[in-house]
Design an enzyme around this catalytic site. Sequence first.
Site, short mmCIF file in Angstrom:
data_model
loop_
_atom_site.label_atom_id
_atom_site.label_comp_id
_atom_site.label_asym_id
_atom_site.label_seq_id
_atom_site.Cartn_x
_atom_site.Cartn_y
_atom_site.Cartn_z
N GLY A 8 -0.64 8.60 -0.71
CA GLY A 8 -1.07 7.20 -0.91
C GLY A 8 0.09 6.31 -1.31
NE ARG A 11 -3.50 -0.06 1.24
CZ ARG A 11 -4.71 0.07 0.72
NH1 ARG A 11 -5.16 -0.79 -0.16
NH2 ARG A 11 -5.48 1.08 1.10
CG ASN A 88 -0.95 7.36 -6.00
OD1 ASN A 88 -1.27 6.81 -7.05
ND2 ASN A 88 -1.00 6.72 -4.82
CB SER A 140 -8.96 7.40 -13.49
OG SER A 140 -9.65 6.28 -13.97
CE1 TYR A 153 -11.18 6.80 -8.72
CE2 TYR A 153 -11.60 6.36 -11.04
CZ TYR A 153 -10.75 6.36 -9.95
OH TYR A 153 -9.47 5.89 -10.11
CB ALA A 155 -17.29 14.42 -10.97
CE LYS A 157 -8.66 9.37 -9.59
NZ LYS A 157 -7.47 9.61 -8.76
CB ILE A 186 -3.14 -0.37 -12.49
CG1 ILE A 186 -3.09 0.72 -13.59
CG2 ILE A 186 -1.74 -0.73 -11.97
CD1 ILE A 186 -2.33 0.37 -14.84
P1 NAP Z 1 -4.98 1.30 -3.71
O1 NAP Z 1 -4.17 0.09 -4.04
O2 NAP Z 1 -6.36 1.16 -3.20
O3 NAP Z 1 -4.10 2.21 -2.71
C1 NAP Z 1 -4.63 3.42 -2.29
C2 NAP Z 1 -3.56 4.21 -1.58
O4 NAP Z 1 -4.09 5.51 -1.30
C3 NAP Z 1 -3.15 3.60 -0.25
O5 NAP Z 1 -1.77 3.90 -0.06
C4 NAP Z 1 -4.03 4.35 0.74
O6 NAP Z 1 -3.47 4.47 2.05
C5 NAP Z 1 -4.05 5.73 0.11
N1 NAP Z 1 -5.21 6.53 0.50
C6 NAP Z 1 -6.52 6.29 0.26
N2 NAP Z 1 -7.28 7.25 0.80
C7 NAP Z 1 -6.42 8.11 1.42
C8 NAP Z 1 -6.58 9.28 2.18
N3 NAP Z 1 -7.80 9.79 2.42
N4 NAP Z 1 -5.49 9.90 2.67
C9 NAP Z 1 -4.24 9.41 2.43
N5 NAP Z 1 -4.03 8.29 1.71
C10 NAP Z 1 -5.10 7.66 1.22
O7 NAP Z 1 -5.13 2.24 -4.99
P2 NAP Z 1 -4.33 2.27 -6.38
O8 NAP Z 1 -5.02 1.36 -7.31
O9 NAP Z 1 -2.88 2.14 -6.16
O10 NAP Z 1 -4.69 3.75 -6.86
C11 NAP Z 1 -3.79 4.83 -6.75
C12 NAP Z 1 -4.33 5.97 -7.60
O11 NAP Z 1 -4.47 5.54 -8.95
C13 NAP Z 1 -5.71 6.46 -7.18
O12 NAP Z 1 -5.79 7.86 -7.31
C14 NAP Z 1 -6.64 5.79 -8.17
O13 NAP Z 1 -7.83 6.52 -8.34
C15 NAP Z 1 -5.78 5.81 -9.40
N6 NAP Z 1 -6.14 4.83 -10.41
C16 NAP Z 1 -6.05 3.49 -10.15
C17 NAP Z 1 -6.39 2.58 -11.14
C18 NAP Z 1 -6.29 1.09 -10.95
O14 NAP Z 1 -6.70 0.36 -11.87
N7 NAP Z 1 -5.77 0.61 -9.86
C19 NAP Z 1 -6.86 3.05 -12.37
C20 NAP Z 1 -6.95 4.41 -12.60
C21 NAP Z 1 -6.58 5.29 -11.61
P3 NAP Z 1 -3.75 3.35 3.19
O15 NAP Z 1 -2.87 2.18 2.82
O16 NAP Z 1 -3.34 3.99 4.47
O17 NAP Z 1 -5.19 2.99 3.12
#
Ligand code: NAP
Length: 242
Positions: A8, A11, A88, A140, A153, A155, A157, A186
Amino acid sequence: MKCALVTGGSRGIGKAICLKMAAMGYYVLVNYKSNVVEAENTLAQIKQAGGNGELLAFNVADREQIKEVVQGWINNNESADIEVLVNNAGIRDDSFMVWLKDEQWDSVIKTSLDSFFYVTRLVLEEMMLNRFGRIINVVSLSGIKGLPGQTNYSAAKSGVIGATKALAQEVGRSGITVNAVAPGFIKTDMTDGLDEKELRRNIPVNRFGLPEEVAHAVGFLASKEASYITGEVLSINGGLYT
Ligand code: NAP
């Protein structure tokens, strides 16, 4: 060639982690699922900053694709070592459990929990042979305290947190550390629809975090100096009570 594989990486948090890994001198394998434009953008920024890497497209929710692409890359790059793996990639698909559909459960569990197993298993052997490795899982707050509307989600994490602690004990003797970072809110596409003004009132530092703030912690856990930290879950949430 020392490599860091970041799932991931196109982005949000994953992109910031890719840039951090490049700054640490790693050749970065930028995984993404479908957003090739953003993935290329990440790679361009890595190169602009003087680093290097390549794109590795696969769906982390599809174990056959993981085997084909990741194992294929390892076979074709025998002189390269994946020293750092950052699991990630993640999605959320919220609903109260009473209305949660089979597909919502399956997709969220597959993307976070199953992918941890299928990707990590492929890179472990080489790390064990090299007697060095860093595995960092992005979990998370939701996986620590549980959040309503996120049974799937939470479960997923929480499962990764358990696996982090178990694997850390399996591979500690081989010089491999396994840790997790647990972000709160974030600023990324994932939290785009949330009301920061309202939610930040519960966050002691009074704002959402930045992807770079998570990447900084991941960089620390990936460093050689963090060799005595393993099986840990580091919260990055601005003091939000967990
Ligand atoms: P995001 O901005 O939605 O970006 C998601 C990334 O994961 C993108 O690069 C996407 O690729 C990739 N992705 C999604 N499904 C995928 C799959 N099946 N195979 C390969 N790549 C995949 O998410 P984020 O906020 O940066 O979150 C990153 C991590 O942090 C996640 O595990 C999320 O659960 C965790 N997290 C985030 C937050 C928050 O507040 N943002 C809080 C706690 C935990 P594409 O661009 O190709 O779609």
